[in-house]
Design an enzyme around this catalytic site. Structure first.
Site, short mmCIF file in Angstrom:
data_model
loop_
_atom_site.label_atom_id
_atom_site.label_comp_id
_atom_site.label_asym_id
_atom_site.label_seq_id
_atom_site.Cartn_x
_atom_site.Cartn_y
_atom_site.Cartn_z
N GLY A 362 -9.00 2.31 -14.65
CA GLY A 362 -8.30 1.24 -13.96
C GLY A 362 -6.98 1.71 -13.37
CB SER A 363 -3.94 -0.23 -12.48
OG SER A 363 -4.61 -1.22 -11.73
CB VAL A 364 -3.79 3.90 -16.43
CG1 VAL A 364 -5.13 4.58 -16.56
CG2 VAL A 364 -2.72 4.68 -17.19
CE LYS A 366 -3.95 0.04 -8.86
NZ LYS A 366 -3.38 -1.33 -8.87
#
Length: 656
Positions: A362-364, A366
């Protein structure tokens, strides 16, 4: 005899009388009809019988000499070898399994000498019957043998008492089943004190005490997901079952030795010891793990799992500068010293999810998009982007987690607020090919080769396989998978001036004679420049920034640690619904990765919660940030890390 007869006449008369007596005796023994009783008293008869005796003796002697020659000359070597074989035995010398130590030399695993009691059930009745026949128990012989049935019952009822708590409980029913089976070999009880084992076999010679190395794990479940377990891997064969005990089994087990000797009544005949091969004990492994840190992190992970209602929880702590694993914890870790089956029934696990399980971060993830955009000069931290509520890429529409119109986010704010749309806007500037290169530099889809079994490499599609929607997923942490160790390693690279160091677990390996076996240097990969790494770490301090108005607040202010600058990123990734095979709207992986302190990195912490219902501290939402706060605070205190010299500057996330 007449008086005056000459001496010659006297002798003649005497001879005549003797001859007549002999003639009469011969006549009596030659009565007609009884010729079989006649004895030949002539000189020729005596000579004939003597010849027969002599011939018989000669034949016997010749036969004996021939037999002796056959034994000595023809079969001598084989008979001599057979005799020697009967008194010659090879004695095995067991090597002691090597130790596993933590970074400070504290024992994580070591070997203790013990015995196990075994039996040969199929041959027990015969053995017991022979012993009773040869040495029956009586009032005058109280140490003799009972009848077989009574011997068996005596063992079953009295053996547990002789163990006297020296080992795990031995049930009479289990002993009866084992001793009455048709098996040729059965282990009755393990981990017995050698002195007690000797008393048992003296009382019941039909039982055998075999040497056994008992592996001890003094910290119980602490670090068991890393260390693993040693035990039975096949009938009569022991070895590493999982964890480092399995992956380093060849070095830990050492090499058994032996010697050959001649025995008489169980005692070595002096001067017959030969072919000596000393046992070589196993190597000692010193790990990078800190037992204190591992204990604390493991406790926190277990509590987080229970408070959040997650299926599982895991955490990894890396040294920011060296990539060494300080702690690696998973919830529900099994205690190798306890009842394994009972623990499995309670949901405990042997696995090490931090290296074996892959998930979408997930967003980790990014942070990789941010690093690529900064390194390629496609943006700056303060650039203001006009971020809409959604974006279309190759026919795929992606939205942010909250509804909004066009918002003026800075590049820092795009990541501080975790905007999917803003992240993909920046990814488009980097381009698919270049972005793929950064995924490779960060080690995505590549196993770290930490030295533990069953490590996953994760997954990222090759650039040639990317479809229209692939680039709509990868930059925001979907469409790829990785282990928690790999995820943490991404942040280690940025905390280490842009150089990713392959994580390491083994500090040193030393042989029994003290020789240190050189370890391969961890591979180093320059991912981005030091300037870019510093910029990205500073940008991601925004995630922990708070703001009463909420405008300039990041997604995880609760992860901040008082007195220290921190940097990190939250993540939420949809899991695959097993029924629909599509992304679920209710089941998520919740992740967090952070650096402490951000201004002078010492530790990198990665966290994953599998489908939690609450935050890691039991509060509302679904966040792992509180767990980072607790672990990071303890580490900084435990290692006496100085407070940050200054407070983190206020960052602009949304331009006003």
């Amino acid at each position: 005899m007449k008086a005056g007869a000459s001496r010659q006449d006297q002798r003649w008369e005497t001879e005549t009388v003797d001859q007549d007596r002999n003639d009469r005796r011969g006549q009596r023994r030659s009565v007609p009809g009884n010729s079989w009783r006649t004895l030949d008293t002539s000189a020729a008869g005596f000579h004939s019988r003597g010849t027969v005796v002599v011939v018989a003796v000669v034949v016997i002697v010749v036969v004996l000499i021939a037999r002796l020659m056959q034994i000595q000359l023809v079969k001598g070597d084989s008979l001599s070898a057979s005799a020697a074989e009967q008194r010659t035995s090879q004695v095995n010398l067991l090597a002691s399994r090597g130790q596993i130590l933590d970074r400070d030399g504290r024992e994580l695993a070591y070997t203790m000498k013990a015995s196990m009691i075994v039996a040969h059930p199929a041959s027990l009745p015969t053995y017991m019957a022979d012993r009773y026949r040869l040495d029956p128990r009586t009032e005058d012989n109280p140490d003799g043998a009972l009848p077989p049935d009574e011997q068996l019952e005596e063992i079953i009822t009295e053996l547990p008492a002789m163990l006297d708590g020296d080992t795990e409980a031995v049930k009479e029913d289990d002993l009866r089943e084992a001793l009455t089976s048709e098996d040729t070999y059965r282990r009755l009880v393990t981990n017995v004190d050698p002195d007690i084992a000797e008393k048992i076999t003296q009382r019941w010679p039909e039982l055998v005490a075999e040497p056994q190395d008992i592996r001890q794990y003094p910290n119980g479940a602490v670090g068991a997901n890393i260390i693993g377990k040693y035990g039975w891997v096949a009938d009569g064969v022991e070895g590493g079952q999982y964890g480092l005990e399995l992956s380093a089994d060849a070095g830990l087990q050492g090499k058994d030795g032996s010697y050959t000797a001649d025995f008489s009544n169980g005692v070595i005949i002096p001067g017959t010891v030969r072919d000596q091969h000393p046992a070589v004990d196993g190597n000692t492994y010193e790990l990078t793990i800190d037992t204190d840190a591992q204990t604390f992190v493991q406790q926190q992970v277990q509590q987080a799992k229970e408070k959040s209602g997650a299926e599982s929880a895991s955490a990894v702590v890396l040294d920011a500068k060296t990539g060494e694993v300080i702690a690696m914890a998973t919830s529900d870790t099994i205690n190798p010293m306890g009842d394994l089956q009972q623990q499995v029934d309670q949901g405990k696990e042997f696995t090490n999810r931090a290296v074996e399980s892959a998930f979408e971060p997930g967003s980790v993830a990014k942070v990789m998009t941010a690093a690529a955009a900064i390194e390629e000069g496609k943006t700056t931290p303060d650039e203001v982007l006009q971020v809409p509520g959604s974006i279309d890429l190759a026919g795929v529409t992606v939205k942010d987690a909250w509804d909004h119109g066009v918002v003026s986010y800075t590049t820092t704010g795009v990541f501080g607020k975790s905007s999917n749309v803003g992240t993909l806007m920046l990814a488009q500037r980097v381009g698919e090919e270049k972005f793929s290169e950064y995924l490779d530099r960060f080690g995505i889809g590549q196993a770290t080769n930490l030295g533990l079994p069953a490590e996953t490499a994760g997954y990222v599609p090759d650039l040639a396989q990317w479809s229209g929607g692939t680039f709509a997923n990868l930059p925001i942490g979907q469409g790829m998978s990785m282990s928690l160790l790999q995820m943490t390693s991404i942040y280690q690279a940025l905390a280490n001036d842009g150089v990713r160091i392959t994580p390491s677990l083994i500090r040193s390996e030393t042989t029994a004679d003290g020789t240190e076996i050189p370890q391969a240097e961890p591979e180093k990969t320059t991912v981005v420049s030091p300037a870019t790494a510093r910029t990205v770490v500073d940008m991601f301090r925004a995630i922990n920034q708070d703001d009463p108005t909420g405008v300039q607040e990041g997604t995880a202010p609760g992860a901040g640690i008082e007195g220290y600058q921190t940097s990190g990123k939250t993540g939420t990734a949809q899991q695959i619904d097993p029924e629909t095979k599509a992304y679920s709207n209710s089941n998520y992986w919740i992740t967090y990765a952070g650096i402490a302190p951000a201004d002078d990195p010492r530790f990198v912490v990665g966290i994953m919660l599998d489908n939690p219902q609450r935050s890691s501290d039991g509060s509302g939402g679904q966040s792992a940030a509180p767990l980072f706060h607790d672990i990071g605070s303890w580490l900084l205190d435990h290692y006496n890390v100085p407070l940050s010299a200054t407070e983190a500057p206020r960052l602009i996330l949304e331009a006003q």
